[in-house]
Structures are given as C-alpha cells and as structure tokens.
Design a protein around this motif. Structure first.
Motif, PDB file in Angstrom:
ATOM      1  N   MET A  75       0.831  -1.201   0.000  1.00 11.23           N
ATOM      2  CA  MET A  75       0.000   0.000   0.000  1.00 11.23           C
ATOM      3  C   MET A  75       0.871   1.258   0.000  1.00 11.23           C
ATOM      4  SD  MET A  75      -3.031  -1.448   0.162  1.00 11.23           S
ATOM      5  CE  MET A  75      -4.126  -0.041   0.445  1.00 11.23           C
ATOM      6  N   GLU A  76       0.356   2.313  -0.606  1.00  6.14           N
ATOM      7  CA  GLU A  76       0.987   3.624  -0.480  1.00  6.14           C
ATOM      8  C   GLU A  76      -0.121   4.666  -0.404  1.00  6.14           C
ATOM      9  OE1 GLU A  76       3.718   6.536  -3.164  1.00  6.14           O
ATOM     10  OE2 GLU A  76       4.434   4.472  -3.027  1.00  6.14           O
ATOM     11  N   ARG A  77      -0.161   5.375   0.707  1.00  6.79           N
ATOM     12  CA  ARG A  77      -1.183   6.417   0.929  1.00  6.79           C
ATOM     13  C   ARG A  77      -2.595   5.935   0.614  1.00  6.79           C
ATOM     14  NH1 ARG A  77       0.784  11.679   1.543  1.00  6.79           N
ATOM     15  NH2 ARG A  77       3.039  11.680   1.638  1.00  6.79           N
ATOM     16  N   GLY A  78      -2.903   4.742   1.114  1.00  3.10           N
ATOM     17  CA  GLY A  78      -4.254   4.226   0.955  1.00  3.10           C
ATOM     18  C   GLY A  78      -4.535   3.567  -0.383  1.00  3.10           C
ATOM     19  N   ASN A  79      -3.578   3.613  -1.308  1.00  5.16           N
ATOM     20  CA  ASN A  79      -3.773   2.958  -2.620  1.00  5.16           C
ATOM     21  C   ASN A  79      -3.028   1.629  -2.653  1.00  5.16           C
ATOM     22  OD1 ASN A  79      -5.252   5.046  -4.028  1.00  5.16           O
ATOM     23  ND2 ASN A  79      -3.348   6.233  -4.026  1.00  5.16           N
ATOM     24  N   ILE A  80      -3.654   0.614  -3.235  1.00  2.00           N
ATOM     25  CA  ILE A  80      -2.942  -0.649  -3.435  1.00  2.00           C
ATOM     26  C   ILE A  80      -2.064  -0.493  -4.685  1.00  2.00           C
ATOM     27  CG2 ILE A  80      -4.933  -1.655  -4.680  1.00  2.00           C
ATOM     28  CD1 ILE A  80      -4.069  -4.379  -3.478  1.00  2.00           C
ATOM     29  N   ILE A  81      -0.766  -0.707  -4.511  1.00  2.00           N
ATOM     30  CA  ILE A  81       0.151  -0.503  -5.643  1.00  2.00           C
ATOM     31  C   ILE A  81       0.910  -1.783  -5.992  1.00  2.00           C
ATOM     32  CG2 ILE A  81       0.486   1.985  -5.324  1.00  2.00           C
ATOM     33  CD1 ILE A  81       3.219   1.130  -3.918  1.00  2.00           C
ATOM     34  N   ARG A 156       7.488   7.655  -5.799  1.00  2.00           N
ATOM     35  CA  ARG A 156       8.808   7.665  -6.445  1.00  2.00           C
ATOM     36  C   ARG A 156       8.681   8.077  -7.910  1.00  2.00           C
ATOM     37  NH1 ARG A 156      11.058   1.779  -5.659  1.00  2.00           N
ATOM     38  NH2 ARG A 156      12.632   2.359  -7.165  1.00  2.00           N
ATOM     39  N   TYR A 157       7.521   7.768  -8.538  1.00  2.00           N
ATOM     40  CA  TYR A 157       7.360   8.079  -9.966  1.00  2.00           C
ATOM     41  C   TYR A 157       7.161   9.575 -10.211  1.00  2.00           C
ATOM     42  CZ  TYR A 157       6.947   3.013 -10.526  1.00  2.00           C
ATOM     43  OH  TYR A 157       7.183   1.663 -10.508  1.00  2.00           O
ATOM     44  N   LYS A 158       6.567  10.230  -9.231  1.00  2.00           N
ATOM     45  CA  LYS A 158       6.394  11.689  -9.348  1.00  2.00           C
ATOM     46  C   LYS A 158       7.778  12.358  -9.408  1.00  2.00           C
ATOM     47  CE  LYS A 158       2.534  13.599  -7.080  1.00  2.00           C
ATOM     48  NZ  LYS A 158       2.084  12.483  -6.295  1.00  2.00           N
ATOM     49  N   ILE A 159       8.655  11.914  -8.499  1.00  2.00           N
ATOM     50  CA  ILE A 159      10.005  12.490  -8.430  1.00  2.00           C
ATOM     51  C   ILE A 159      10.780  12.186  -9.713  1.00  2.00           C
ATOM     52  CG2 ILE A 159      12.234  12.300  -7.230  1.00  2.00           C
ATOM     53  CD1 ILE A 159      10.495  11.799  -4.631  1.00  2.00           C
ATOM     54  N   MET A 160      10.692  10.925 -10.172  1.00  2.00           N
ATOM     55  CA  MET A 160      11.402  10.538 -11.388  1.00  2.00           C
ATOM     56  C   MET A 160      10.879  11.315 -12.604  1.00  2.00           C
ATOM     57  SD  MET A 160      11.678   6.433 -10.694  1.00  2.00           S
ATOM     58  CE  MET A 160      12.350   5.944 -12.288  1.00  2.00           C
ATOM     59  N   SER A 161       9.550  11.546 -12.640  1.00  2.00           N
ATOM     60  CA  SER A 161       8.949  12.241 -13.790  1.00  2.00           C
ATOM     61  C   SER A 161       9.455  13.664 -13.924  1.00  2.00           C
ATOM     62  CB  SER A 161       7.421  12.299 -13.669  1.00  2.00           C
ATOM     63  OG  SER A 161       6.901  11.007 -13.711  1.00  2.00           O
ATOM     64  N   SER A 162       9.698  14.333 -12.800  1.00  2.00           N
ATOM     65  CA  SER A 162      10.168  15.719 -12.937  1.00  2.00           C
ATOM     66  C   SER A 162      11.684  15.761 -13.194  1.00  2.00           C
ATOM     67  CB  SER A 162       9.778  16.559 -11.716  1.00  2.00           C
ATOM     68  OG  SER A 162      10.293  15.975 -10.564  1.00  2.00           O
ATOM     69  N   TYR A 163      12.408  14.713 -12.771  1.00  2.00           N
ATOM     70  CA  TYR A 163      13.871  14.704 -12.951  1.00  2.00           C
ATOM     71  C   TYR A 163      14.270  14.246 -14.363  1.00  2.00           C
ATOM     72  CZ  TYR A 163      18.799  13.395 -12.075  1.00  2.00           C
ATOM     73  OH  TYR A 163      20.169  13.274 -12.117  1.00  2.00           O
ATOM     74  N   MET A 164      13.555  13.252 -14.898  1.00  2.00           N
ATOM     75  CA  MET A 164      13.949  12.609 -16.158  1.00  2.00           C
ATOM     76  C   MET A 164      14.209  13.583 -17.309  1.00  2.00           C
ATOM     77  SD  MET A 164      14.503   9.390 -16.123  1.00  2.00           S
ATOM     78  CE  MET A 164      14.126   7.830 -15.348  1.00  2.00           C
ATOM     79  N   PRO A 165      13.308  14.559 -17.569  1.00  2.00           N
ATOM     80  CA  PRO A 165      13.544  15.437 -18.723  1.00  2.00           C
ATOM     81  C   PRO A 165      14.818  16.282 -18.596  1.00  2.00           C
ATOM     82  CG  PRO A 165      11.255  15.552 -18.009  1.00  2.00           C
ATOM     83  CD  PRO A 165      11.998  14.800 -16.949  1.00  2.00           C
ATOM     84  N   LYS A 166      15.372  16.375 -17.382  1.00  2.00           N
ATOM     85  CA  LYS A 166      16.601  17.160 -17.204  1.00  2.00           C
ATOM     86  C   LYS A 166      17.837  16.398 -17.684  1.00  2.00           C
ATOM     87  CE  LYS A 166      14.594  19.139 -12.996  1.00  2.00           C
ATOM     88  NZ  LYS A 166      14.600  19.070 -11.531  1.00  2.00           N
ATOM     89  N   ARG A 270      11.200   7.897   3.776  1.00  2.00           N
ATOM     90  CA  ARG A 270      11.081   7.890   5.240  1.00  2.00           C
ATOM     91  C   ARG A 270       9.622   7.657   5.579  1.00  2.00           C
ATOM     92  NH1 ARG A 270      15.498   6.953   4.934  1.00  2.00           N
ATOM     93  NH2 ARG A 270      17.372   8.040   5.677  1.00  2.00           N
ATOM     94  N   GLY A 271       9.335   6.488   6.174  1.00  2.00           N
ATOM     95  CA  GLY A 271       7.936   6.120   6.396  1.00  2.00           C
ATOM     96  C   GLY A 271       7.276   5.959   5.037  1.00  2.00           C
ATOM     97  N   ASP A 272       6.137   6.633   4.848  1.00  2.00           N
ATOM     98  CA  ASP A 272       5.439   6.553   3.563  1.00  2.00           C
ATOM     99  C   ASP A 272       5.840   7.682   2.626  1.00  2.00           C
ATOM    100  OD1 ASP A 272       4.035   4.283   3.477  1.00  2.00           O
ATOM    101  OD2 ASP A 272       2.064   5.133   3.980  1.00  2.00           O
ATOM    102  N   GLU A 273       6.747   8.520   3.102  1.00  2.00           N
ATOM    103  CA  GLU A 273       7.068   9.762   2.393  1.00  2.00           C
ATOM    104  C   GLU A 273       8.269   9.552   1.463  1.00  2.00           C
ATOM    105  OE1 GLU A 273       6.203  13.654   1.680  1.00  2.00           O
ATOM    106  OE2 GLU A 273       5.183  12.532   3.268  1.00  2.00           O
ATOM    107  N   TYR A 274       8.134   9.962   0.206  1.00  2.00           N
ATOM    108  CA  TYR A 274       9.281   9.991  -0.709  1.00  2.00           C
ATOM    109  C   TYR A 274       9.810  11.417  -0.738  1.00  2.00           C
ATOM    110  CZ  TYR A 274       8.367   5.331  -2.506  1.00  2.00           C
ATOM    111  OH  TYR A 274       8.215   3.973  -2.629  1.00  2.00           O
TER     112      TYR A 274
END
Length: 456
Positions: A75-81, A156-166, A270-274
């Motif tokens: 789970m991540e933030r209430g979503n099954i992933i 983790r995908y949110k972070i990767m999405s903003s970094y990748m185009p750089k 850290r915990g559920d936080e990326y």
C-alpha cells in the motif's frame, strides 16, 4: 523489483555497502532463476490505456488479484500498488504507466518459470477479463501518445517524472511506454560475478536483437526494430549503458560500490514519504551532505533502494539482472531465462562465451549496442554480423542447458525453451521485422491487429 527495502540501520562505512553485495554469493547448488516481465494493460473495447481509478481500473484489478491469491497488499497512501507472496517470494508491482509486472519467485529450473508464468496468466485473466482489460506483449505501447497514459499513484514516480527530462530526452517514454522481460541470476564468488557480468554485458545486444519487438510509436513505424532499446540510449546516461569500466582490472564488488556512490539519487524514503533528493549523489549522502538531510547518514534501505534506480544493461544487486530485452508475448517469455541460464550456469559454456567476447574492446561493444536498436541482426562487431554471433550464442546456450540436464516430467530438458529463438534465427529476421511485414501486408497499415495477435 520495485518493492522498497526496509532496514533503517545507519551506515558507518563503505565496507558495509560492499558486504551487502557480497552477501549475494551462493554455492552453485543454491543458484536460482528469477524472471520479471511487464505487460501493458489495455481496454478490450477500443484498445485504450487503463486508468488506476474506477470500477474497471488498475486498482480494482489489483484488489481482485489480492482476493484471488491471498497475497499481501503493498500500500501507499491508501492505494494498493502491488502484491507480495510472503511464502514464495514472488510479487506483482506497477510500473509508472500502469504496466503490470510479475517479479517471479526464485526457482530452480526454467520448467518452473514456465509453470509460474502459466499460473500467473490464468489468474490475471480470471480477474482482468470481467473488467474488460487485456494485456499486450510488446516492448513499447504501439499506438498511444505519452499524454494519453495515466500516471500510477506512486511517490517515487512523481520524483522521477520531474527529474527525467533534465537528463535525457526519452526518460518519460521509458517510464510510461515501455515493457521488458528480465532474468536474474546468481554467482558463486566475486570472480564468478565478474566473469558473468562481463559476458552478459558484452552479449546483451544479442538478447536485444532476439527479443526486438517495439517498431511502432503512436500507430506508425518508428524507424527502429526496438525503440525501447533506443530509448535507453538517451534516458539518463549517468545510470545506464554498457559500463566499460567493468572490463578493467580491479573489477569487483568494491568497484560497483564506487560506481553506485556517484550515480545521482532520485529519492529517500522515510515512512510513507518519498523525499526528492534528485541529482545529489549517494556519496554526498554518505558524507552527511545530502541537502534534504544535513548531517544525517543513509541506511541500508536507502542503499538497496538506490541500487534499484541504477539502469545499466546488466545490473548488480545481490544477483545479476539481464536488462536488454523487450517485453514479448507469453510464449516467448521463458526463452529469455533459458538463453541466459544456458550461457551462464554451465562453466564450460561460460568459458566458451568469455572466449567469444574477451577480445572485443569497449569501443566495439558500445558501437554494437548503439547499432542494434535500428539494425538488429545486421549490426556488426569487427568482421561479423550480430546474426552470426547470435547463432553461436544459441548453440552455446543449448549445450549448456543440455549439460545442466534438468528434465521435466516428460524427460525434456530446458533447451526446449530456446525453440522460439531457434525459429527466429532460422528465418533470419527479428520479431520486429516480422511485425513490420504484417503491418505493410495483412494488417493494412494499422497497428490495431497487434492487440489481438500479441495479447496475453
């Protein structure tokens, strides 16, 4: 496998990082085979991407799988992933664009890989078909634009999405539009790891050609046989590629650690936080100089997670991961573990494979890697076509599997799983060339028939 590791012991020395990798050493009697494959979900009606939300979305698919299998939800933030099989060690996880990944349990034979795959596909169909979801076995989505593809709810995908185009032009395509099949294999010592790593890096382009399966982008031929492989040439070169230094003297676990320390990080969990630390190195974190955690040192979990964000053609964790192949239809999936097990798990074959590649230099290996996405078997190394090298590799793999002599209930050894690859070499064309021929001919210039012919 994108399941985050949890071990919050702060790291004191580089030796601990080396020891973490070294802990992968096993006697040959304990060697296992792990196979991971990704497939693209699509709506049976209209062949559209499948969103995460809703009664017929990916979340509902995962919930259905959980009820059917009894696996632990991730789970991540209430979503099954994802889902995790506590007893067997297999897992199901989501890639950024909803690609559905089975990370198989570590098994002893390719026959077991095949059984696991057939069971998985039967289970997935049972849940997916009533939801109107099918799965495609290609290396890249053949008809959708990046904008059409839904984003999965993983931090983790949110972070990767903003970094990748750089750092490259194709990172977002890699995340949202590609699928792979991967094989994970063991080593018995540091020297064994180095030899297997070198052989498999040098020969990764052979697997890339044999599995080349992504010739379409947004409904049209893209000029490549495996555009997925081309994408990796300009995704993030600080963390991918043909790792030429692995062929230099002094290669070993320590050298890999030094490489990984300098690869830029994406996140710290850290915990559920990326927490976004993209662009800063693990080495700086190790020295207490991570901008988000001044004075704090990384944990073993941070190290394990970081190693899973490095993407060379072959990746070292506590096993070796073969990363060069496009995703393919289910009938061809067991061919990848069979190919590499035959080459790497038999000492005579491993030595013969090393003899085949040991005189190639870094420039030649790189040129082969650069040419294979467009040329497939027609790429050359020295005075040979890749087609000839592939034929030799298949012969070696076949011999290795025969010598391994792991037979099924009908007395057949694992070499039978190479048959799809033997057929490819017999006709002399990559799977992508076969598909392009259909597109020009029977498919009438449309990629839509792929959703029937290449579906799971």
């Amino acid at each position: 496998m994108a399941r985050d590791q949890i071990d919050m012991t702060p790291l004191q020395s580089r030796d601990e990082l080396v020891a973490w990798l070294e802990a992968g050493v096993k006697p040959p009697s304990e060697f296992r085979i792990g196979t991971e494959h990704e497939k693209t979900p699509f709506t049976l009606e209209g062949h559209h991407p499948v969103p995460y939300e809703g009664a017929k979305g990916i979340g509902a698919l995962l919930e259905g799988m959980q009820l059917l299998l009894g696996w632990e939800p991730i789970m991540e933030r209430g979503n099954i992933i994802g889902l995790y099989d506590v007893t067997g060690g297999g897992a199901i996880s989501l890639e950024p664009g909803g690609q559905f990944e089975l990370s198989g349990a570590p098994v002893e034979t390719v026959h077991q890989t095949q059984s696991e795959l057939m069971a998985h596909l039967a289970q997935v169909r049972e849940i997916a078909t009533p939801l109107g979801i099918g799965f495609l076995g290609l290396g890249m989505t053949p008809s959708w634009s990046r904008k059409q593809i839904p984003v999965m709810p993983k931090g983790r995908y949110k972070i990767m999405s903003s970094y990748m185009p750089k750092v490259g032009q194709y990172g977002l395509d890699m995340m949202f539009r590609t699928c792979t099949v991967q094989t994970n294999l063991d080593f018995s010592s540091e020297a064994d790891m180095v030899k297997k790593l070198r052989v498999s890096v040098a020969l990764q382009p052979v697997a890339t050609a044999l599995f080349a399966n992504s010739p379409f982008t947004e409904g049209r031929p893209n000029g490549f046989l495996t555009f997925r492989s081309e994408i990796w040439r300009d995704t993030d070169n600080a963390r991918s590629g043909m790792i030429p230094w692995a062929f230099e003297d002094g290669m070993g676990f320590e050298r890999w650690v030094d490489y990984a320390l300098d690869v830029p990080m994406y996140f710290v969990k850290r915990g559920d936080e990326y927490i976004d630390v993209s662009g800063s190195s693990f080495r700086a974190f190790f020295d207490g100089k991570n901008p988000a955690f001044p004075g704090e040192r990384p944990t073993l979990s941070d190290w394990a997670n970081h190693l899973s964000t490095i993407f060379p053609e072959v990746r070292l964790k506590r096993y070796l991961e073969m990363r060069g192949a496009d995703g393919v239809p289910w009938g061809r999936l067991p061919a990848l573990p069979a190919f590499w097990v035959g080459l790497l798990y038999d000492d005579d074959t491993l030595n013969a494979a090393w003899d085949l590649v040991s005189h190639w230099n870094a420039y030649e290996r790189q040129a082969l890697r650069d040419d294979v996405p467009r040329l497939g078997f027609k790429a050359r190394i020295r005075d040979r076509y890749l087609f000839e090298v592939a034929r030799e590799c298949l012969k070696l793999s076949h011999a290795g599997l025969r010598r391994r002599n792991r037979v099924d209930h009908s007395g057949r050894d694992e070499s039978r799983f190479l048959e799809p690859l033997e057929r490819i070499l017999d006709c002399g064309r990559t799977p992508a060339e076969e598909m392009l021929e259909k597109y020009q001919g029977a498919w009438g210039g449309s990629v839509e028939p792929a959703y029937q012919e290449y579906a799971f």
